[in-house]
Design a protein around this motif. Sequence first.
Motif, PDB file in Angstrom:
ATOM      1  N   PRO A 183       3.023  -4.554   3.482  1.00 58.88           N
ATOM      2  CA  PRO A 183       3.646  -3.283   3.866  1.00 58.88           C
ATOM      3  C   PRO A 183       2.750  -2.074   3.554  1.00 58.88           C
ATOM      4  N   VAL A 184       2.685  -1.158   4.504  1.00 61.87           N
ATOM      5  CA  VAL A 184       1.924   0.083   4.301  1.00 61.87           C
ATOM      6  C   VAL A 184       2.922   1.241   4.360  1.00 61.87           C
ATOM      7  N   CYS A 185       3.028   1.980   3.247  1.00 60.08           N
ATOM      8  CA  CYS A 185       4.024   3.062   3.174  1.00 60.08           C
ATOM      9  C   CYS A 185       3.341   4.386   2.873  1.00 60.08           C
ATOM     10  N   PHE A 186       4.043   5.461   3.190  1.00 63.89           N
ATOM     11  CA  PHE A 186       3.599   6.777   2.715  1.00 63.89           C
ATOM     12  C   PHE A 186       4.808   7.505   2.138  1.00 63.89           C
ATOM     13  N   VAL A 187       4.539   8.355   1.170  1.00 64.75           N
ATOM     14  CA  VAL A 187       5.632   8.992   0.438  1.00 64.75           C
ATOM     15  C   VAL A 187       5.176  10.344  -0.123  1.00 64.75           C
ATOM     16  N   GLY A 188       6.101  11.275  -0.184  1.00 64.59           N
ATOM     17  CA  GLY A 188       5.827  12.576  -0.805  1.00 64.59           C
ATOM     18  C   GLY A 188       6.271  12.539  -2.260  1.00 64.59           C
ATOM     19  N   LEU A 189       5.434  13.040  -3.138  1.00 60.02           N
ATOM     20  CA  LEU A 189       5.775  12.980  -4.573  1.00 60.02           C
ATOM     21  C   LEU A 189       5.768  14.346  -5.242  1.00 60.02           C
ATOM     22  N   GLY A 190       5.710  15.403  -4.465  1.00 59.92           N
ATOM     23  CA  GLY A 190       5.671  16.745  -5.048  1.00 59.92           C
ATOM     24  C   GLY A 190       4.481  16.885  -5.973  1.00 59.92           C
ATOM     25  N   TYR A 215       0.863  -1.189   0.000  1.00 59.33           N
ATOM     26  CA  TYR A 215       0.000   0.000   0.000  1.00 59.33           C
ATOM     27  C   TYR A 215       0.892   1.229   0.000  1.00 59.33           C
ATOM     28  N   TYR A 216       0.724   2.072  -1.001  1.00 64.09           N
ATOM     29  CA  TYR A 216       1.562   3.259  -1.177  1.00 64.09           C
ATOM     30  C   TYR A 216       0.664   4.501  -1.084  1.00 64.09           C
ATOM     31  N   TYR A 217       0.639   5.147   0.064  1.00 60.38           N
ATOM     32  CA  TYR A 217      -0.146   6.388   0.201  1.00 60.38           C
ATOM     33  C   TYR A 217       0.765   7.558  -0.134  1.00 60.38           C
ATOM     34  N   HIS A 218       0.312   8.434  -1.000  1.00 63.84           N
ATOM     35  CA  HIS A 218       1.176   9.561  -1.340  1.00 63.84           C
ATOM     36  C   HIS A 218       0.439  10.887  -1.400  1.00 63.84           C
ATOM     37  N   CYS A 219       1.206  11.954  -1.100  1.00 67.73           N
ATOM     38  CA  CYS A 219       0.680  13.317  -1.210  1.00 67.73           C
ATOM     39  C   CYS A 219       1.850  14.219  -1.606  1.00 67.73           C
ATOM     40  N   TYR A 220       1.772  15.516  -1.335  1.00 65.49           N
ATOM     41  CA  TYR A 220       2.820  16.417  -1.816  1.00 65.49           C
ATOM     42  C   TYR A 220       4.156  16.181  -1.108  1.00 65.49           C
ATOM     43  N   ARG A 221       4.145  16.267   0.227  1.00 64.66           N
ATOM     44  CA  ARG A 221       5.408  16.151   0.966  1.00 64.66           C
ATOM     45  C   ARG A 221       5.499  14.857   1.767  1.00 64.66           C
ATOM     46  N   GLY A 222       4.387  14.172   1.896  1.00 65.12           N
ATOM     47  CA  GLY A 222       4.375  12.949   2.702  1.00 65.12           C
ATOM     48  C   GLY A 222       4.348  13.243   4.186  1.00 65.12           C
ATOM     49  N   ALA A 223       4.058  14.504   4.528  1.00 66.34           N
ATOM     50  CA  ALA A 223       4.148  14.902   5.930  1.00 66.34           C
ATOM     51  C   ALA A 223       2.802  14.873   6.646  1.00 66.34           C
ATOM     52  N   HIS A 224       1.728  15.081   5.917  1.00 66.56           N
ATOM     53  CA  HIS A 224       0.429  15.225   6.584  1.00 66.56           C
ATOM     54  C   HIS A 224      -0.587  14.180   6.128  1.00 66.56           C
TER      55      HIS A 224
END
Lengths: 145, 148
Positions: A61-68, A3-12
């Motif tokens: 695996p559950v991950c989060f990432v920032g992708l700009g 599971y890949y959760y993503h947003c701008y910075r991966g911070a919030h």
Amino acid sequence: MIYYYHCYRGAHLSSVAAALHLKILEPTAGVDDILRLEYFDVLQNRDMGVPVLAGYCQGNPVCFVGLGRGSKIFARFADSLTAKMNVSLEYKSVDCLECINLLTRIGGFISRFKRLKPMGRYLAARGVHKNLDKIYALVLHARGS
Amino acid sequence: MTAAAVHAGLLARDKTPSRLELVSLPYFDAQKAGDHGFLQYMGKGNDGSLIYSVGFETASAPVIKAAKNLFSLGKAEIGKVTYVETRLVINKWMVLGGISSRLLGLTFIGRPLVTWGTQLAYRQIVSLVEETEAKLKAEKRRKEQKGQ
């Protein structure tokens, strides 16, 4: 399944989504619970593209990432690359940017400045809390439940 | 996209292509925002490698890094993939033309601008492709030497 959760910075947004997925955070959580999360408002611009493994859900695996600005592009690229290269990889990429609101945007921007960090964090947490239902809906959809 | 066309042998390297040659290329000035991220097959290189072009807007670094991390996390064997950043050779005419044509839909202004910009940058594009080919050859030679 990854599971890949993503947003701008991966911070919030994506870090909160991963916490909801792993049940570290309840959908009824308050602003203080969000602020207490280990990875809330931690990732910076320089960390973009580097996923954080938040934990495992039933061995997945559950991950989060920032992708700009590449949040939408990433899903198409990963799908396209796996198809063209005949790679068998089970993953779900979830774009959390659709849950962003003005408060999270402002808070996220302000929190980059050292002196204003506490205020930025608080505003971002308020923004995320406002849309927690929406983020939870994304998580449920990703989990397929 | 032009770099991929050069690498795949769709354009001659020793002379700047005409406007007609450029606009006749597959995918030239044809992408919309919703197409960014999709791999577009352009052909085969001299060594038989498959050449693709892909649009990343300004997010190539995080997207590529995140994809590489995803594949290594899933222990997926993807084979040898070489990413070549072409933003280094983009000039202001290509940017202006791209925005006018693709973002604003003003193809009649944007396409001539982007074509002209591409013609101006053509030597640099060819150099970039040749550098990439040289790097790949050197890598292959090193591997062969190690294998012996």
